[in-house]
Each structure stands twice: as structure tokens, then as C-alpha cells.
Design a protein around this motif. Sequence first.
Motif: not given
Length: 482
Positions: A12-23
Motif C-alpha cells: 500500500h502506497r496510498g491513493t493513486r492519482i489518475h488523469y481523471e483526478t483533475r475533476y
Amino acid sequence: MKAFIAKHIYQHRGTRIHYETRYLLRRAGISLFISAFLIALALGLWLVPILPAYPFPELSTSTGWEEIQRYVQAIQYKHFLLVVLGSILMGLACPFLCKIIFFERYLFMKQRQMIAVFVIDRGLFDMETKQVEKEQMWDFSLGNQAKARKMVTKERVTYFPKIYYEVTKDKMIRIRFPLDGRKYQDTFLTFTKTLEKTLYCDLDKVIDEEGFVCYQFIYGISRDRLTIQDLVSKAGKLALMTRVIWDFDKLPHMLISGGTGAGKSIFILSIIKGLLNGACRKEDMKICDPKNADLADLDGIFPSVYSQKGGILMATRVFKEEMLARSGEMKQMENYRTGNNYRALGLRPQFLIMDELASFIEMLDMKEKSEYISNLKQIVMLGRQAGFFLIVGLQRPDTEYLGGGIRDQFNFRVALGSNSDIGYRMMFGDVDKQLGFKTVKGFGYVDAGKGVISEFYSPYVNPEYDFLDEFRNLSSTVGEMQ
């Protein structure tokens, strides 16, 4: 087993940040609005009489179409409109209330969105663009209404870096950037200064992991400020802020810089209070104040307070000799083992506290200066294991006063007030951080031995607080070894 799973299966490294996270915030707000709207609408339709009972008993002989017309006319449209408007208001209020009630969660979501925007705006990802033929159902410009085709451009993200966002139990923010050898790797290793400003955080430390570089931040570090009553020392540590701790067993000797009025003397008095509240007794401290100012007022309250040149030279020499004597005595103790320090043998730490060091050195002739610097050098080099520590305050740590490698041995450094660029460089060396000044009493910067510089707020002291009365009320044996 846990280590095996982390190494070979999942870590576990945390919550993944994706391209869609910008919204992320927009989508969360819309979801909350729709949920609250539908719940409020359902409750409103259930509680408010809007729809009449069907079928009407008095129309049992009428036709079906007449029943429907009568039923539609009997609907309370005014009530229905009020319920809808009320549901819309509830839907709009829900995201706002959730932001207030769950502000911390909102803040963490906002930071994840900002990181995604940060990466996208700087083009730290790969996107593929291609032309696709799309059919239009009807083209009314053609007489036969035949199907038409046109080319449209579609974009697809082919690579977005594996960035992870984690909040630890002690509310540290950890952001992991991949070290995967791609062209963006060098950027991930160099933009901490921009991230600090973007996220309103202070870099606490950098953690090297396999395949990742992990930046640990403190959000809103000013909220970690302690009061003078909160200072407690135990197990070789003194917490100066909630998450800024002077571990003097591992980071011996403290260097404090700052111009006139920066609050050095009050900070030193606060440290003395914290050390007495746990680790030390009054006789464990030798206090030197060549300017005969605030620290000199402790004379008569502490057994070893010096303000004259001869007394300060003598105190430093005696402190060094006691250190050397203890080092020899420790080896003769039955419970001594190689590598044991003073605390493992049940001994208390000793502190030599010196304010305005530069002013004092200016008073010395060449012979006295050479002897004094030599004593300081031996203390900073050999004092850690024996439990002999220096706390030094001065306006600027020039090599003229802290030469011969002495300055490098001060592992915990605090710069209070406004310092020049040269002053900061003397304290911390070359750092990748924009150092500014805030008009908050006790503000400064600290190097807590982590290789990074963080904002610092010295413990808050109420203007009515009287250090002298507090120290008088403390008995000589107030400290207990912990």
C-alpha cells in the motif's frame, strides 16, 4: 508474512492519482448534489400531499380517459414545485455542509486534484491523438437522407505516472513519484519547492524507496505550535513543535541564530523549562550570558550562571573536564556495553548553554580564544555519548566564531526572525527552498537533522508569563531521569 506480501504481492502506497483526478472535486460535488436532491425529493413526495388517491371513488362509472384527466387536474402542482425547489436547495447545501463538516477530507481531495492538475499542466504524461471516422445518423443536407461520415479527433492517455497520495496516522502527507527511468524522472526529483507553495505544505523529509521517491510534507505547520506549558523532555527528546522534535541523543548540540529582537533568549529560556520538565535538574546546566542580559537573571536561581569573562571560560573548561571524566567512568560501570550512551547507564544529560557567543569571542585575546574554541571543539566532537550537549545562540554563525568544523557538529539548527541570504546559507548551507519572513513572533526555520528546512514557530509564551517565578518554584531536584 507482511513483509512477503509487501515485497511480492501488494504494497500500500496510498491513493493513486489518475488523469481523471483533475475533476475530483467537481465529480464529488455533483454526486453529493444528486444524492441529496433525490433523497429530499423522495421525502418531500412522501410527506407533502401532492398526488391524489387513484382511482377516484366517485368516478367509478366514468371512462378511463376521464379518470386520467381528473387525476391530472387534482395534482397539487404548487406543492410539487415547492418540493422540487426545496430538494434543489438541499442538493446545493449538501456539498457546502460536507465541506465544512469534513473539511480535512475535502482538503486532502483538493490536494490530490491539485497534484493531478500540476502534472497535466506541465505535460508530465503521454497522450496519443488519432483520427477516427464517425457515422452521423442523418445528414439533412442530402436529399435522400443518407448516412454521412466525418473524421473526428480522439485523444487517449497512453502513460500517466504512478503517483500516490497518502496521509499517515500522524497527519503527515506523503506523495510518491515514480522513478521508472522515463523522461519525466528528473523533474520529479527537483520540484519540491514548487510543490510546497502549491500545496501550502512544508517538506519534512525525503524518503528513498525502490522505484519511488517519497516526499513527506507537513500541512499548515503553524498549527503545530506548542505553548510553554506543553514542553516536556523524555527519553533523550524535547518536542519544540508537535512534529518537530529535538532528539538530542541522536542530534547533539543546538545552534540558534537570529538578530536582535528575534526571540533567541525567550526561546532558550523555553528550552531550559522543557529540559527541567523531565530530563534535567538545575545543577545539570551551566548557563553563560556575556551580555549580562536575560539569562544572567537566572543567577541565584540556578547554581551555575556566569556573565563575566573569567567565569564563562572557567565554566566551559570545567564542562569539558567533567565530560572527559564521565567518559572514563562510564567504561568502568558494570552494566557498560560497547555502544551504550549515558542514558543506558542511568545518567542524566548535562547542558552548557551559551547566548551571544560571537560577542563573547570578541572579548577574548588570541590565547583565550584559542583555548576556548579548543574546549568547544572537544565538547561538540565527544559529548554525545557521555551526554554533554551545547546550546549556542548568536546573531550569525560566521566561521570566524565557529571555525574548525565546529559549526558542522551542531545537528539541530534554528534560525529565528529575519535573516539575510548569507545568514541562512551559513546556517543551512545551499538549500532548494525559498526562505522568507512572516511577521509572527517566534517565526523562523529549522533543520531538524532530516536534510530539509521547515518553517518553525518557537513555543508560545504569554506576555504575562514570568520565567523567573516559574524557575524559583521548581526545586533543585525537579527533574527525573526518563
